[in-house]
Write a protein that holds these residues in place. Structure first.
Motif, PDB file in Angstrom:
ATOM      1  N   UNK A  53       0.830  -1.210   0.000  1.00  0.00           N
ATOM      2  CA  UNK A  53       0.000   0.000   0.000  1.00  0.00           C
ATOM      3  C   UNK A  53       0.863   1.257   0.000  1.00  0.00           C
ATOM      4  N   UNK A  54       2.160   1.095   0.271  1.00  0.00           N
ATOM      5  CA  UNK A  54       3.055   2.247   0.320  1.00  0.00           C
ATOM      6  C   UNK A  54       4.040   2.273  -0.825  1.00  0.00           C
ATOM      7  N   UNK A  55       5.241   2.781  -0.555  1.00  0.00           N
ATOM      8  CA  UNK A  55       6.264   2.938  -1.559  1.00  0.00           C
ATOM      9  C   UNK A  55       7.349   1.890  -1.392  1.00  0.00           C
ATOM     10  N   UNK A  56       8.270   1.864  -2.343  1.00  0.00           N
ATOM     11  CA  UNK A  56       9.481   1.068  -2.193  1.00  0.00           C
ATOM     12  C   UNK A  56      10.573   2.015  -1.705  1.00  0.00           C
ATOM     13  N   UNK A  57      11.170   1.685  -0.549  1.00  0.00           N
ATOM     14  CA  UNK A  57      12.249   2.485   0.012  1.00  0.00           C
ATOM     15  C   UNK A  57      13.547   1.714  -0.168  1.00  0.00           C
ATOM     16  N   UNK A  58      14.497   2.297  -0.883  1.00  0.00           N
ATOM     17  CA  UNK A  58      15.769   1.615  -1.100  1.00  0.00           C
ATOM     18  C   UNK A  58      16.809   2.123  -0.108  1.00  0.00           C
ATOM     19  N   UNK A  59      17.673   1.211   0.325  1.00  0.00           N
ATOM     20  CA  UNK A  59      18.743   1.519   1.272  1.00  0.00           C
ATOM     21  C   UNK A  59      20.057   0.979   0.728  1.00  0.00           C
ATOM     22  N   UNK A  83      11.707   5.853  -3.280  1.00  0.00           N
ATOM     23  CA  UNK A  83      12.711   6.856  -2.954  1.00  0.00           C
ATOM     24  C   UNK A  83      13.822   6.210  -2.136  1.00  0.00           C
ATOM     25  N   UNK A  84      14.952   6.878  -2.080  1.00  0.00           N
ATOM     26  CA  UNK A  84      16.129   6.368  -1.385  1.00  0.00           C
ATOM     27  C   UNK A  84      16.257   7.023  -0.013  1.00  0.00           C
ATOM     28  N   UNK A  85      16.624   6.232   0.975  1.00  0.00           N
ATOM     29  CA  UNK A  85      16.941   6.745   2.304  1.00  0.00           C
ATOM     30  C   UNK A  85      18.361   6.304   2.655  1.00  0.00           C
ATOM     31  N   UNK A  86      19.189   7.249   3.053  1.00  0.00           N
ATOM     32  CA  UNK A  86      20.559   6.916   3.449  1.00  0.00           C
ATOM     33  C   UNK A  86      20.522   6.233   4.813  1.00  0.00           C
ATOM     34  N   UNK A  97      10.769   8.590   7.616  1.00  0.00           N
ATOM     35  CA  UNK A  97      10.278   8.643   6.240  1.00  0.00           C
ATOM     36  C   UNK A  97       9.685   7.319   5.793  1.00  0.00           C
ATOM     37  N   UNK A  98      10.014   6.244   6.508  1.00  0.00           N
ATOM     38  CA  UNK A  98       9.529   4.910   6.146  1.00  0.00           C
ATOM     39  C   UNK A  98       8.274   4.599   6.946  1.00  0.00           C
ATOM     40  N   UNK A  99       7.177   4.379   6.252  1.00  0.00           N
ATOM     41  CA  UNK A  99       5.898   4.127   6.914  1.00  0.00           C
ATOM     42  C   UNK A  99       5.546   2.642   6.872  1.00  0.00           C
ATOM     43  N   UNK A 100       4.488   2.270   7.569  1.00  0.00           N
ATOM     44  CA  UNK A 100       4.137   0.858   7.735  1.00  0.00           C
ATOM     45  C   UNK A 100       3.875   0.137   6.420  1.00  0.00           C
ATOM     46  N   UNK A 101       3.294   0.821   5.458  1.00  0.00           N
ATOM     47  CA  UNK A 101       2.929   0.150   4.210  1.00  0.00           C
ATOM     48  C   UNK A 101       4.052   0.056   3.199  1.00  0.00           C
ATOM     49  N   UNK A 102       5.245   0.537   3.551  1.00  0.00           N
ATOM     50  CA  UNK A 102       6.356   0.554   2.598  1.00  0.00           C
ATOM     51  C   UNK A 102       7.080  -0.785   2.549  1.00  0.00           C
TER      52      UNK A 102
END
Length: 333
Positions: A53-59, A83-86, A97-102
Motif C-alpha cells: 500500500x506504500x512505496x518502495x524504500x531503497x537503502x 525513494x532512497x533513504x541513506x 520517512x519509512x511508513x508501515x505500508x512501505x
C-alpha cells in the motif's frame, strides 16, 4: 617509474583496450550468472511490491547506496513510487520517512553493512516487508529478509578484487529487472511514462500532440477546388506554410498544393496565369489526425520525404496544417 609518452598513444593503446575488453567479458559473465538464478525469489519480490500500500524504500551504503538511488529513480519513473533513504541518516531521524505500508529494498553485497543491520529491528517491529539484495545468502541481511535476491558474481572486474565492479553492475541490472517486470505487471504505458517525464526532449516527444503545434482557424491555408492557381498562390503567400489545402463543396479535402507542385507546374507547358488549382494539385495527400502525437507527424514526414501535413477530422475535413519548421521550433525533431 617510466611514464608512457602521450605523443605515442599507440604504444599503450593495445594494453588499455585489452583491460577494457576484459572488464566487459567479466561483467557479461557476471550478469549471465545472476540472470540464470532468477526464479521464485524474484517473483515473490515483485508480488510483495505490487501488493504494498506504500512505496518502495531503497537503502544502501557506499557504492551500493549509489546503485540504490538509481534503482529508486528507475522504479519511480516506471510506475512504482520509490525513494532512497541513506541508512546513516535513517538512524538520526530519517527513519520516520519509512511508513508501515512501505516495502524496504536493502542493498549490501556483503550483507553485513552495520548501518543497515542497525535499522532491521525497527523495520521488523513496524511490519515492513524486507527485500535484501546481497551476494551472500547466509549473511545477516539475507537471513533477516522475507525475500533474498542473490546478486553474487564469480569475480569482480577489478584485478585487485577490491573495487565493486561486477557486483554493482549485477545490482543495477537486478534493479532494472524489477522495474521492468513491475512496469509490465501494472500495464504501465507510454502515456504514463510521459506524465513523469514532462521536461526535456523525452517529455516533448511523449506529450506534445498535433493540436499543440498545428496552424488552425484563420492560419489554415485553404482554397476551394474551383479556385485559380493564382488565388492558391496568394493564399500560400499570406499563410506562409509553403502549401495550401484544397477543399470540395462540402469542405472535405480534395487535394494539396505545395511549393514542389508549383515548381513542377513551372517546368511544364501549363499557363500558370490561367490554370485552375485542380489541374496542378496533389490528389490523396498524406494527412494526420489532430489527436496524434507530434512525433508521429515527424516520423510520417521522414518516411514519405515530405515537409508538411494537413490535419483532418473524422470526415476528412481540414482542421489544421503543420510543416517541418513547426516541429523544429517545438524541438520534436
Amino acid at each position: 617509474m617510466t611514464v608512457p609518452s602521450l605523443n605515442h598513444p599507440s604504444s599503450v593503446a593495445p594494453s588499455l583496450v585489452d583491460s577494457g575488453q576484459r572488464v566487459f567479458a567479466i561483467e557479461q559473465a557476471a550478469l549471465a550468472a545472476v540472470a540464470a538464478r532468477l526464479g521464485q525469489d524474484f517473483t515473490q519480490a515483485c508480488n510483495h511490491i505490487l501488493a504494498a500500500s506504500g512505496r518502495v524504500v531503497t537503502l544502501g551504503m557506499g557504492k551500493s547506496g549509489h546503485v540504490a538511488r538509481k534503482i529508486a529513480a528507475t522504479l519511480a519513473s516506471t510506475g512504482t513510487p520509490s525513494f532512497f533513504v541513506h541508512p546513516g541518516e535513517a538512524g538520526h531521524g530519517d527513519l520516520g520517512m519509512i511508513t508501515e505500508g512501505d516495502v524496504v529494498l536493502a542493498l549490501s553485497y556483503s550483507g553485513e553493512s552495520d548501518e543497515i543491520l542497525m535499522l532491521l529491528p525497527i523495520l521488523k517491529r513496524q511490519g515492513n516487508i524486507l527485500i535484501a539484495m546481497t551476494g551472500r545468502a547466509q549473511s545477516s541481511l539475507a537471513q533477516a529478509a522475507e525475500v533474498h535476491l542473490d546478486i553474487s558474481v564469480p569475480e569482480e572486474a577489478c584485478p585487485l578484487h577490491l573495487a565493486p565492479t561486477s557486483s554493482t553492475t549485477a545490482s543495477m541490472a537486478m534493479g532494472d529487472a524489477l522495474a521492468v517486470a513491475l512496469l509490465e505487471a501494472r500495464g504501465f504505458t507510454a502515456d504514463d511514462f510521459a506524465r513523469s517525464h514532462p521536461a526535456g526532449s523525452l517529455g516533448r516527444r511523449l506529450l506534445l500532440h498535433i493540436t499543440d503545434v498545428m496552424h488552425s482557424g484563420e492560419e489554415l491555408p485553404q482554397v476551394d477546388v474551383q479556385a485559380s492557381l493564382s488565388q492558391a498562390l496568394m493564399e500560400m503567400s499570406r499563410k506562409r506554410l509553403g502549401m495550401t489545402c484544397v477543399v470540395d463543396a462540402d469542405g472535405r479535402l480534395a487535394g494539396l498544393f505545395t511549393d514542389g507542385d508549383l515548381r513542377r507546374a513551372l517546368d511544364s507547358d501549363l499557363d500558370v496565369r490561367t490554370a485552375r488549382i485542380a489541374e496542378v494539385m496533389t490528389l490523396n495527400p498524406r494527412t494526420i489526425g489532430a489527436d496524434r502525437l507530434a512525433v508521429e507527424a515527424a516520423r510520417l514526414m521522414e518516411t514519405h520525404k515530405i515537409n508538411g501535413l494537413i490535419v483532418v477530422d473524422g470526415d476528412n475535413r481540414p482542421v489544421g496544417a503543420l510543416n517541418i519548421h513547426d516541429l523544429l521550433r517545438a524541438r520534436v525533431v
